[in-house]
Design a protein around this motif. Structure first.
Motif, PDB file in Angstrom:
ATOM      1  N   THR A 141       0.867  -1.175   0.000  1.00  9.47           N
ATOM      2  CA  THR A 141       0.000   0.000   0.000  1.00  9.47           C
ATOM      3  C   THR A 141       0.905   1.225   0.000  1.00  9.47           C
ATOM      4  O   THR A 141       1.853   1.307   0.779  1.00  9.47           O
ATOM      5  CB  THR A 141      -0.897   0.023   1.250  1.00  9.47           C
ATOM      6  OG1 THR A 141      -1.742  -1.131   1.229  1.00  9.47           O
ATOM      7  CG2 THR A 141      -1.757   1.280   1.291  1.00  9.47           C
ATOM      8  N   ALA A 185      -3.648   7.067   9.574  1.00  8.22           N
ATOM      9  CA  ALA A 185      -3.945   6.568   8.225  1.00  8.22           C
ATOM     10  C   ALA A 185      -3.271   5.227   7.976  1.00  8.22           C
ATOM     11  O   ALA A 185      -3.872   4.304   7.407  1.00  8.22           O
ATOM     12  CB  ALA A 185      -3.511   7.589   7.186  1.00  8.22           C
ATOM     13  N   ALA A 188      -5.062   2.526   9.880  1.00  9.70           N
ATOM     14  CA  ALA A 188      -6.340   2.223   9.229  1.00  9.70           C
ATOM     15  C   ALA A 188      -6.125   1.323   8.019  1.00  9.70           C
ATOM     16  O   ALA A 188      -6.885   0.369   7.792  1.00  9.70           O
ATOM     17  CB  ALA A 188      -7.045   3.514   8.813  1.00  9.70           C
ATOM     18  N   ALA A 189      -5.074   1.598   7.247  1.00 11.46           N
ATOM     19  CA  ALA A 189      -4.795   0.778   6.066  1.00 11.46           C
ATOM     20  C   ALA A 189      -4.380  -0.637   6.439  1.00 11.46           C
ATOM     21  O   ALA A 189      -4.675  -1.601   5.723  1.00 11.46           O
ATOM     22  CB  ALA A 189      -3.708   1.443   5.228  1.00 11.46           C
ATOM     23  N   HIS A 192      -7.427  -2.539   6.827  1.00 11.17           N
ATOM     24  CA  HIS A 192      -8.251  -2.612   5.605  1.00 11.17           C
ATOM     25  C   HIS A 192      -7.316  -2.886   4.429  1.00 11.17           C
ATOM     26  O   HIS A 192      -7.163  -2.050   3.535  1.00 11.17           O
ATOM     27  CB  HIS A 192      -9.017  -1.309   5.360  1.00 11.17           C
ATOM     28  CG  HIS A 192     -10.022  -0.965   6.412  1.00 11.17           C
ATOM     29  ND1 HIS A 192      -9.680  -0.404   7.622  1.00 11.17           N
ATOM     30  CD2 HIS A 192     -11.372  -1.118   6.437  1.00 11.17           C
ATOM     31  CE1 HIS A 192     -10.764  -0.202   8.336  1.00 11.17           C
ATOM     32  NE2 HIS A 192     -11.803  -0.644   7.657  1.00 11.17           N
ATOM     33  N   TYR A 199      -2.837   6.017  -1.514  1.00  4.98           N
ATOM     34  CA  TYR A 199      -3.622   7.005  -0.768  1.00  4.98           C
ATOM     35  C   TYR A 199      -2.818   8.283  -0.587  1.00  4.98           C
ATOM     36  O   TYR A 199      -1.660   8.238  -0.164  1.00  4.98           O
ATOM     37  CB  TYR A 199      -4.004   6.460   0.617  1.00  4.98           C
ATOM     38  CG  TYR A 199      -4.885   5.246   0.559  1.00  4.98           C
ATOM     39  CD1 TYR A 199      -6.244   5.359   0.291  1.00  4.98           C
ATOM     40  CD2 TYR A 199      -4.346   3.973   0.773  1.00  4.98           C
ATOM     41  CE1 TYR A 199      -7.061   4.232   0.229  1.00  4.98           C
ATOM     42  CE2 TYR A 199      -5.152   2.843   0.712  1.00  4.98           C
ATOM     43  CZ  TYR A 199      -6.500   2.979   0.441  1.00  4.98           C
ATOM     44  OH  TYR A 199      -7.311   1.861   0.377  1.00  4.98           O
ATOM     45  N   LEU A 256      -8.760   8.536   0.817  1.00  6.41           N
ATOM     46  CA  LEU A 256      -8.365   8.201   2.184  1.00  6.41           C
ATOM     47  C   LEU A 256      -9.592   8.123   3.089  1.00  6.41           C
ATOM     48  O   LEU A 256      -9.736   7.194   3.892  1.00  6.41           O
ATOM     49  CB  LEU A 256      -7.390   9.253   2.703  1.00  6.41           C
ATOM     50  CG  LEU A 256      -6.878   9.104   4.128  1.00  6.41           C
ATOM     51  CD1 LEU A 256      -5.878   7.957   4.208  1.00  6.41           C
ATOM     52  CD2 LEU A 256      -6.245  10.405   4.618  1.00  6.41           C
ATOM     53  N   GLU A 259     -12.358   5.197   1.447  1.00  3.85           N
ATOM     54  CA  GLU A 259     -12.019   3.770   1.481  1.00  3.85           C
ATOM     55  C   GLU A 259     -11.527   3.298   2.852  1.00  3.85           C
ATOM     56  O   GLU A 259     -11.750   2.149   3.225  1.00  3.85           O
ATOM     57  CB  GLU A 259     -10.961   3.461   0.418  1.00  3.85           C
ATOM     58  CG  GLU A 259     -11.472   3.673  -1.005  1.00  3.85           C
ATOM     59  CD  GLU A 259     -10.467   3.228  -2.056  1.00  3.85           C
ATOM     60  OE1 GLU A 259      -9.423   2.648  -1.690  1.00  3.85           O
ATOM     61  OE2 GLU A 259     -10.736   3.465  -3.255  1.00  3.85           O
ATOM     62  N   LEU A 260     -10.849   4.171   3.585  1.00  2.00           N
ATOM     63  CA  LEU A 260     -10.303   3.766   4.879  1.00  2.00           C
ATOM     64  C   LEU A 260     -11.093   4.314   6.055  1.00  2.00           C
ATOM     65  O   LEU A 260     -10.815   3.969   7.207  1.00  2.00           O
ATOM     66  CB  LEU A 260      -8.833   4.210   4.995  1.00  2.00           C
ATOM     67  CG  LEU A 260      -7.866   3.603   3.980  1.00  2.00           C
ATOM     68  CD1 LEU A 260      -6.441   4.071   4.254  1.00  2.00           C
ATOM     69  CD2 LEU A 260      -7.940   2.086   3.992  1.00  2.00           C
ATOM     70  N   VAL A 262     -11.032   7.271   7.275  1.00  2.00           N
ATOM     71  CA  VAL A 262     -10.192   8.124   8.114  1.00  2.00           C
ATOM     72  C   VAL A 262     -10.862   9.471   8.344  1.00  2.00           C
ATOM     73  O   VAL A 262     -11.310  10.130   7.391  1.00  2.00           O
ATOM     74  CB  VAL A 262      -8.803   8.324   7.469  1.00  2.00           C
ATOM     75  CG1 VAL A 262      -8.018   9.414   8.205  1.00  2.00           C
ATOM     76  CG2 VAL A 262      -8.027   7.011   7.475  1.00  2.00           C
TER      77      VAL A 262
END
Length: 284
Positions: A141, A185, A188-189, A192, A199, A256, A259-260, A262
């Motif tokens: 990522t 962030a 979070a990634a 996920h 991002y 960001l 999808e995540l 945040v």
């Protein structure tokens, strides 16, 4: 799930990520370039290994990890983590790489997002793009970061130190992000996973140097210095400092958030600088 995070590069951002991960129950280790820092981090519960990119880490170090993040800038020889440890990295459950919004190049103040084709002009951004593509090829990522600020590295700190300048280059803006939002962030990634996703980790309000410095002065109750025309200050700046003003863009962060999920703790420089000023004043 075993949660073991290894970070190549426990620097300013890497260490913030490490501390947040540890607070959320992760086992965290990583690399540093100096023995003194390794000892300090060990005292804080973070296992640190010496690494300068010239030789691989002991195999057992990465074998213990489930997730790996690289924050180290590449050089002309490429990314040091990939150069020394690519075979082991391909087997990780999750990989992440901190890149830069510099890969977008100059857009004359226009907006860019993750679908904008990269067109870096500067050598360090060209190297970054090559490195992020190499990481993406093995499933990492990618996090594209703008100017990073936080405690000890902010307009508030520069104003207090008497080193802040308000530079007037008409139309010039910069995107920024608080180091704590970078850490959030990345975490979070990690929960996920999306192999190869990109991002932009930036705040909501690109702004000029002069307005950010002026706001820091306001927070500290200090006089706002006059602006200095770009043509006057440019010859006194280092080549690296001038290079930041050679590009002008605004960076979107919609992916960001979408999808995540945040939510930025510091959506603009104002919230970030207020927190830094309040924290430093309470410790004075």
């Amino acid at each position: 799930m075993t949660k073991r995070l290894f970070i190549f590069g426990l620097g300013y951002s890497g260490l913030e990520i490490a501390k947040l991960a540890a607070a959320r129950g992760w086992s965290v280790s990583g690399t540093v370039t100096g023995a003194d820092k390794a000892q300090r981090l060990a005292a804080e519960g973070i296992e640190a290994h010496l690494f300068d990119g010239t030789a691989p880490l002991a195999a057992r170090v990465l074998e213990a990890a489930s997730h790996v993040l690289c924050t180290i800038a590449p050089g002309t020889a490429g990314d040091p983590a990939l150069r020394t440890s690519a075979a082991q990295l391909r087997d990780m459950r999750w990989l992440g790489y901190l890149s830069t919004t510099g890969v977008y190049g100059d857009h004359d103040g226009g907006w860019v997002d993750e679908t904008t084709p990269p067109r870096p002009d500067q050598s360090r951004s060209i190297e970054r793009l090559a490195a992020e593509r190499a990481w993406q090829a093995i499933g990492a990522t990618i996090f594209r970061l703008p100017g990073i600020y936080g405690p000890g590295r902010s307009a508030v700190d520069r104003v207090r130190a008497g080193t802040a300048q308000r530079i007037d280059k008409p139309g010039q803006v910069f995107s920024r992000v608080h180091v704590e939002d970078i850490a959030a962030a990345v975490l979070a990634a990690m929960t996920h996973p999306a192999s190869g996703a990109i991002y932009n980790v930036v705040d909501d309000l690109p702004a000029s140097n002069s307005e950010v410095i002026a706001y820091a002065c306001e927070l500290l109750g200090l006089p706002v210095p006059p602006t200095i025309p770009w043509d006057e200050v440019a010859p006194t700046m280092s080549a690296m400092a001038r290079s930041f003003y050679a590009e002008n863009r605004r960076v979107r962060n919609d992916r960001l958030k979408r999808e995540l999920g945040v939510t930025l703790r510091y959506p603009t420089y104002r919230e970030g600088l207020r927190a830094i000023a309040a924290h430093s004043s309470s410790r004075a």
